[in-house]
Design a protein around this motif. Structure first.
Motif, PDB file in Angstrom:
ATOM      1  N   LEU A  10      35.348  42.403  37.760  1.00 10.62           N
ATOM      2  CA  LEU A  10      36.127  43.257  38.647  1.00 10.62           C
ATOM      3  C   LEU A  10      37.290  43.908  37.915  1.00 10.62           C
ATOM      4  O   LEU A  10      37.956  43.270  37.090  1.00 10.62           O
ATOM      5  CB  LEU A  10      36.673  42.435  39.822  1.00 10.62           C
ATOM      6  N   ASP A  11      37.521  45.179  38.217  1.00  8.63           N
ATOM      7  CA  ASP A  11      38.664  45.879  37.669  1.00  8.63           C
ATOM      8  C   ASP A  11      39.928  45.380  38.383  1.00  8.63           C
ATOM      9  O   ASP A  11      40.016  45.439  39.618  1.00  8.63           O
ATOM     10  CB  ASP A  11      38.500  47.389  37.892  1.00  8.63           C
ATOM     11  N   GLU A  12      40.892  44.872  37.619  1.00  8.30           N
ATOM     12  CA  GLU A  12      42.093  44.282  38.215  1.00  8.30           C
ATOM     13  C   GLU A  12      42.870  45.293  39.054  1.00  8.30           C
ATOM     14  O   GLU A  12      43.421  44.954  40.107  1.00  8.30           O
ATOM     15  CB  GLU A  12      42.991  43.701  37.122  1.00  8.30           C
ATOM     16  N   GLY A  13      42.913  46.532  38.580  1.00 10.36           N
ATOM     17  CA  GLY A  13      43.607  47.569  39.346  1.00 10.36           C
ATOM     18  C   GLY A  13      42.956  47.807  40.691  1.00 10.36           C
ATOM     19  O   GLY A  13      43.641  48.004  41.703  1.00 10.36           O
ATOM     20  N   SER A  14      41.613  47.749  40.719  1.00 12.24           N
ATOM     21  CA  SER A  14      40.872  47.930  41.964  1.00 12.24           C
ATOM     22  C   SER A  14      41.170  46.799  42.939  1.00 12.24           C
ATOM     23  O   SER A  14      41.381  47.028  44.135  1.00 12.24           O
ATOM     24  CB  SER A  14      39.373  47.987  41.670  1.00 12.24           C
ATOM     25  N   VAL A  15      41.201  45.573  42.414  1.00  7.20           N
ATOM     26  CA  VAL A  15      41.500  44.410  43.258  1.00  7.20           C
ATOM     27  C   VAL A  15      42.901  44.530  43.852  1.00  7.20           C
ATOM     28  O   VAL A  15      43.116  44.292  45.051  1.00  7.20           O
ATOM     29  CB  VAL A  15      41.379  43.100  42.454  1.00  7.20           C
ATOM     30  N   GLU A  16      43.863  44.921  43.015  1.00  7.12           N
ATOM     31  CA  GLU A  16      45.245  45.054  43.483  1.00  7.12           C
ATOM     32  C   GLU A  16      45.384  46.158  44.530  1.00  7.12           C
ATOM     33  O   GLU A  16      46.101  46.001  45.528  1.00  7.12           O
ATOM     34  CB  GLU A  16      46.166  45.344  42.294  1.00  7.12           C
ATOM     35  N   THR A  17      44.681  47.274  44.309  1.00  4.26           N
ATOM     36  CA  THR A  17      44.748  48.388  45.263  1.00  4.26           C
ATOM     37  C   THR A  17      44.195  47.979  46.623  1.00  4.26           C
ATOM     38  O   THR A  17      44.812  48.231  47.667  1.00  4.26           O
ATOM     39  CB  THR A  17      43.958  49.599  44.733  1.00  4.26           C
ATOM     40  N   ILE A  18      43.020  47.340  46.618  1.00 10.14           N
ATOM     41  CA  ILE A  18      42.412  46.922  47.881  1.00 10.14           C
ATOM     42  C   ILE A  18      43.224  45.821  48.540  1.00 10.14           C
ATOM     43  O   ILE A  18      43.402  45.815  49.763  1.00 10.14           O
ATOM     44  CB  ILE A  18      40.949  46.481  47.648  1.00 10.14           C
ATOM     45  N   SER A  19      43.761  44.915  47.736  1.00 12.02           N
ATOM     46  CA  SER A  19      44.630  43.865  48.276  1.00 12.02           C
ATOM     47  C   SER A  19      45.810  44.489  49.007  1.00 12.02           C
ATOM     48  O   SER A  19      46.161  44.074  50.122  1.00 12.02           O
ATOM     49  CB  SER A  19      45.142  42.964  47.138  1.00 12.02           C
ATOM     50  N   GLY A  20      46.422  45.517  48.393  1.00 14.50           N
ATOM     51  CA  GLY A  20      47.557  46.186  49.023  1.00 14.50           C
ATOM     52  C   GLY A  20      47.181  46.858  50.329  1.00 14.50           C
ATOM     53  O   GLY A  20      47.931  46.803  51.313  1.00 14.50           O
ATOM     54  N   LYS A  21      45.993  47.484  50.364  1.00 13.21           N
ATOM     55  CA  LYS A  21      45.539  48.150  51.588  1.00 13.21           C
ATOM     56  C   LYS A  21      45.272  47.140  52.708  1.00 13.21           C
ATOM     57  O   LYS A  21      45.608  47.389  53.873  1.00 13.21           O
ATOM     58  CB  LYS A  21      44.274  48.959  51.304  1.00 13.21           C
ATOM     59  N   GLY A  62      31.051  24.759  50.253  1.00 11.43           N
ATOM     60  CA  GLY A  62      30.763  25.278  51.591  1.00 11.43           C
ATOM     61  C   GLY A  62      31.682  26.413  52.000  1.00 11.43           C
ATOM     62  O   GLY A  62      32.301  27.091  51.182  1.00 11.43           O
ATOM     63  N   VAL A  63      31.790  26.623  53.319  1.00  9.37           N
ATOM     64  CA  VAL A  63      32.590  27.714  53.863  1.00  9.37           C
ATOM     65  C   VAL A  63      34.049  27.591  53.448  1.00  9.37           C
ATOM     66  O   VAL A  63      34.703  28.583  53.134  1.00  9.37           O
ATOM     67  CB  VAL A  63      32.469  27.746  55.405  1.00  9.37           C
ATOM     68  N   ASP A  64      34.569  26.366  53.420  1.00  8.72           N
ATOM     69  CA  ASP A  64      35.978  26.157  53.089  1.00  8.72           C
ATOM     70  C   ASP A  64      36.336  26.740  51.724  1.00  8.72           C
ATOM     71  O   ASP A  64      37.343  27.442  51.585  1.00  8.72           O
ATOM     72  CB  ASP A  64      36.313  24.659  53.111  1.00  8.72           C
ATOM     73  N   LEU A  65      35.515  26.458  50.723  1.00  9.59           N
ATOM     74  CA  LEU A  65      35.806  26.941  49.378  1.00  9.59           C
ATOM     75  C   LEU A  65      35.542  28.440  49.253  1.00  9.59           C
ATOM     76  O   LEU A  65      36.235  29.141  48.507  1.00  9.59           O
ATOM     77  CB  LEU A  65      34.999  26.165  48.334  1.00  9.59           C
ATOM     78  N   ALA A  66      34.567  28.950  49.994  1.00  6.79           N
ATOM     79  CA  ALA A  66      34.310  30.395  49.999  1.00  6.79           C
ATOM     80  C   ALA A  66      35.528  31.126  50.555  1.00  6.79           C
ATOM     81  O   ALA A  66      35.971  32.145  50.002  1.00  6.79           O
ATOM     82  CB  ALA A  66      33.066  30.716  50.818  1.00  6.79           C
ATOM     83  N   VAL A  67      36.092  30.608  51.640  1.00  2.00           N
ATOM     84  CA  VAL A  67      37.289  31.204  52.243  1.00  2.00           C
ATOM     85  C   VAL A  67      38.462  31.148  51.276  1.00  2.00           C
ATOM     86  O   VAL A  67      39.182  32.134  51.075  1.00  2.00           O
ATOM     87  CB  VAL A  67      37.636  30.482  53.566  1.00  2.00           C
ATOM     88  N   GLN A  68      38.674  29.983  50.638  1.00  2.00           N
ATOM     89  CA  GLN A  68      39.773  29.839  49.689  1.00  2.00           C
ATOM     90  C   GLN A  68      39.637  30.809  48.518  1.00  2.00           C
ATOM     91  O   GLN A  68      40.627  31.376  48.045  1.00  2.00           O
ATOM     92  CB  GLN A  68      39.820  28.414  49.158  1.00  2.00           C
ATOM     93  N   SER A  69      38.408  31.002  48.050  1.00  2.00           N
ATOM     94  CA  SER A  69      38.175  31.879  46.900  1.00  2.00           C
ATOM     95  C   SER A  69      38.500  33.327  47.230  1.00  2.00           C
ATOM     96  O   SER A  69      39.050  34.056  46.396  1.00  2.00           O
ATOM     97  CB  SER A  69      36.724  31.748  46.427  1.00  2.00           C
ATOM     98  N   VAL A  70      38.159  33.759  48.441  1.00  2.00           N
ATOM     99  CA  VAL A  70      38.462  35.131  48.859  1.00  2.00           C
ATOM    100  C   VAL A  70      39.971  35.300  49.049  1.00  2.00           C
ATOM    101  O   VAL A  70      40.541  36.324  48.662  1.00  2.00           O
ATOM    102  CB  VAL A  70      37.694  35.487  50.150  1.00  2.00           C
ATOM    103  N   GLU A  71      40.614  34.307  49.644  1.00  2.00           N
ATOM    104  CA  GLU A  71      42.070  34.362  49.793  1.00  2.00           C
ATOM    105  C   GLU A  71      42.742  34.426  48.420  1.00  2.00           C
ATOM    106  O   GLU A  71      43.714  35.165  48.212  1.00  2.00           O
ATOM    107  CB  GLU A  71      42.578  33.139  50.555  1.00  2.00           C
ATOM    108  N   ASN A  72      42.231  33.643  47.480  1.00  4.64           N
ATOM    109  CA  ASN A  72      42.787  33.601  46.135  1.00  4.64           C
ATOM    110  C   ASN A  72      42.593  34.937  45.410  1.00  4.64           C
ATOM    111  O   ASN A  72      43.447  35.382  44.641  1.00  4.64           O
ATOM    112  CB  ASN A  72      42.125  32.478  45.337  1.00  4.64           C
ATOM    113  N   LEU A  73      41.469  35.618  45.673  1.00  4.30           N
ATOM    114  CA  LEU A  73      41.163  36.884  45.021  1.00  4.30           C
ATOM    115  C   LEU A  73      42.106  37.996  45.475  1.00  4.30           C
ATOM    116  O   LEU A  73      42.662  38.726  44.639  1.00  4.30           O
ATOM    117  CB  LEU A  73      39.710  37.293  45.332  1.00  4.30           C
ATOM    118  N   PHE A  74      42.305  38.123  46.782  1.00  2.65           N
ATOM    119  CA  PHE A  74      43.090  39.235  47.312  1.00  2.65           C
ATOM    120  C   PHE A  74      44.526  38.870  47.697  1.00  2.65           C
ATOM    121  O   PHE A  74      45.341  39.767  47.925  1.00  2.65           O
ATOM    122  CB  PHE A  74      42.400  39.820  48.554  1.00  2.65           C
ATOM    123  N   GLY A  75      44.834  37.576  47.793  1.00  7.11           N
ATOM    124  CA  GLY A  75      46.154  37.196  48.278  1.00  7.11           C
ATOM    125  C   GLY A  75      46.334  37.556  49.737  1.00  7.11           C
ATOM    126  O   GLY A  75      47.435  37.831  50.210  1.00  7.11           O
TER     127      GLY A  75
END
Length: 336
Positions: free
Chosen positions: A297-308, A133-146
């Motif tokens: 997903l390109d790891e560099g892209s994830v890190e760049t967006i996470s930083g922004k 449900g929503v709980d795991l969707a939220v956790q997954s996004v938090e886990n992806l971007f930190g």
């Protein structure tokens, strides 16, 4: 003297009539506004559902105040059919809000992104909602971007159709002519022509869901989703749409779930002036198909967006806590 007095009386009557008319307009506007506020408060109260983690992200040391702090909201679009026990997310958009400069950044996460789902391992991110449900969707996004997800809004696509129709349609720029199925799964039931068009609810849904005919796949789909969200906000904030708000609220109440209170929603008004300047961030990657289709997903892209996103939220990367992976998982599984 007599004629002068008559003219004065006529002027007073015209003035009184004008004041009376103005009073009636103001009264009706205030009355309608109060009615809409009452409807919105009720709709909000009926739609609020807190996450199992509580009202604070595990990546936050303290609870966030939407009216005073920078914050983030995860928008989850689902296509839940009647009788479905589980549903995958069809759209995931993370938005961050900066209180100081009243700015908004937004990133769409491709639905087939191959990510780590807490306690489930590597899988498509759209399966997280089906698993937990929503709980795991939220956790997954938090886990992806930190990045902490402070709030969420889960919207069923039936509400999407009703909202667009209630607003009288939205204007979008269709990049190419294409035909797709409608919300009842009738093949090629909707054809959209290239160019700028006013779309009704069914057409707007077809516009944001089309993927296979877009050479950029999920990336193009995400951009179209953000284009329509912006169009809805622009149409919804226009003066001409005031009389349509009642129907909009009715459409929302039946098909929306969120953890934002009425007071928190009202605080979002501060960002109304930033609608035209929303910064759209884009993840990059490549398609992979070894029997199952994934978007890598390109790891560099994830890190760049996470930083922004972290910078926009003014988060100190050295003092951030780690996300908790606790979730309540049932025996349900998601199909490919």
């Amino acid at each position: 003297m007599y004629r002068t007095e008559i003219r004065r009386k006529k002027k007073r009557r015209r003035k009184n009539l004008l004041l009376t008319s103005l009073f009636l307009v103001i009264f009706c506007t205030i009355g309608y506004g109060s009615y809409l506020t009452f409807k919105l408060v009720n709709a909000t109260d009926n739609s609020v559902e807190q996450l199992k983690r509580g009202d604070k992200s595990n990546l936050r040391e303290e609870k966030i105040d939407v009216g005073e702090d920078n914050f983030s909201v995860l928008f989850i679009g689902v296509d839940a059919r009647e009788g479905d026990k589980v549903s995958r997310s069809d759209a995931l958009i993370l938005a961050t809000f900066n209180k100081k400069d009243k700015s908004v950044k937004m990133v769409s996460i491709p639905r087939d992104s191959y990510v780590e789902i807490p306690d489930r391992g590597m899988d498509k991110i759209n399966h997280a909602h089906a698993f937990g449900g929503v709980d795991l969707a939220v956790q997954s996004v938090e886990n992806l971007f930190g990045v902490p997800v402070d709030h969420y809004v889960r919207l069923d696509f039936r509400a999407f159709i009703e909202i667009v129709d209630a607003l009288g349609g939205v204007e979008v720029d269709v990049p190419k002519t294409f035909s797709v199925q409608d919300s009842q799964d009738r093949e090629d039931a909707i054809t959209l022509q290239e160019g700028v068009h006013e779309l009704d609810g069914e057409e707007a849904l077809a516009f944001v869901r089309m993927r296979k005919q877009d050479p950029t796949g999920d990336i193009g789909r995400g951009e179209r989703q953000k284009q329509v969200i912006k169009a809805i906000i622009e149409k919804g904030t226009s003066l001409s749409s005031i009389t349509r708000y009642g129907k909009v609220i009715d459409g929302l109440e039946k098909n929306i779930q969120m953890d934002l209170t009425f007071r928190e929603i009202a605080a979002l008004h501060d960002y109304a002036g930033s609608i035209d300047d929303i910064e759209s961030l884009q993840l990059t990657g490549y398609n992979s198909n070894n029997g199952t289709f994934y978007y890598m997903l390109d790891e560099g892209s994830v890190e760049t967006i996470s930083g922004k996103l972290r910078s926009h939220l003014e988060i100190d990367t050295q003092n951030s806590s780690t996300a908790s992976n606790d979730t309540s998982n049932g025996d349900q599984t998601a199909s490919e």
